[in-house]
Design an enzyme around this catalytic site. Structure first.
Site, short mmCIF file in Angstrom:
data_model
loop_
_atom_site.label_atom_id
_atom_site.label_comp_id
_atom_site.label_asym_id
_atom_site.label_seq_id
_atom_site.Cartn_x
_atom_site.Cartn_y
_atom_site.Cartn_z
N THR A 117 28.13 36.84 47.73
CA THR A 117 29.28 37.67 48.07
C THR A 117 30.47 37.29 47.19
OG1 THR A 117 30.82 38.35 49.81
CG2 THR A 117 29.97 36.11 49.95
N GLY A 154 36.81 35.63 52.26
CA GLY A 154 36.79 35.46 53.71
C GLY A 154 35.37 35.23 54.22
N GLU A 160 25.82 46.80 42.37
CA GLU A 160 26.27 48.02 43.04
C GLU A 160 25.49 48.20 44.33
OE1 GLU A 160 26.89 52.74 42.02
OE2 GLU A 160 26.19 51.41 40.43
N ASP A 195 25.96 41.89 54.74
CA ASP A 195 26.59 43.19 54.61
C ASP A 195 27.06 43.54 56.00
OD1 ASP A 195 27.28 45.22 52.61
OD2 ASP A 195 26.32 46.55 54.04
#
Length: 199
Positions: A14, A18, A46, A75
């Site tokens: 990622t 955060g 993407e 996700d």
């Protein structure tokens, strides 16, 4: 068959600082060294899937392939009942580039006002995907239900946290002590399932 995650390095696929912080908080006590895609200079693939699991797998596969190490991706997003589940998998896109979550929160609020929504219920969803360099994959989904408030409250957390109050709570995730949020969040729910299976 479920495969156990051995101690060692785990790549957090990622570029969201955060999320990196939350993933470190969750995994490091289990003896894993979490290193992020940002630290490793990995490109951001993407996200072309229409599900949280699909996008989590895209990111984790790319990181595992690039590093030759197990990679973890999250996700996640906000699903608003009155908006038919939007913004959902497009939660980050609603914040634009550069990411401005105040604008995204405002967009949700304006849409709810436009349709004069009495129902302000929503849920945060988190899908954690772990991919090994040999292609083995595991996926875990967590959720937390709550209500949206306006105006935003609190400087802690990130994303839509300042407008989300979890069921049974009075503080938004943006006001809540991070340790308390980590114990009850959608990511914590997914992590509990992952931990039971893989750690």
């Amino acid at each position: 068959m479920t495969r156990k995650l051995g101690k060692g390095r785990l790549v957090a696929a990622t570029h969201n600082k955060g999320k990196v912080r939350e993933l470190k908080d969750l995994f490091e006590p289990a003896g894993l060294e979490v290193v992020s895609a940002i630290e490793l200079g990995l490109p951001e693939p993407e996200e072309t899937e229409q599900t949280f699991a699909g996008n989590a797998l895209i990111k984790a596969r790319a990181a595992a392939e690039a590093t030759g190490q197990p990679a973890l991706s999250d996700d996640s997003g906000l699903e608003v009942t009155a908006l038919g589940g939007m913004p959902g998998v497009h939660t980050a896109i609603w914040a634009g580039e550069p990411r401005d979550f105040y604008k995204a929160m405002e967009k949700v609020e304006n849409l709810l006002r436009e349709i004069d929504a009495k129902d302000r219920s929503a849920r945060f969803v988190s899908t954690l995907a772990v991919v090994w360099p040999d292609g083995h994959e595991e996926v875990f989904e967590g959720e937390v239900h709550g209500t949206l408030v306006w105006p935003p409250r609190g400087e802690k957390g990130f994303g839509f946290d300042p407008v989300f109050v979890a069921d049974g709570e009075t503080e938004t995730f943006g006001e809540m002590d991070p340790a308390k949020k980590h114990a009850m969040s959608h990511r914590a729910d997914a992590f509990r399932k992952l931990k039971a299976a893989l750690l």
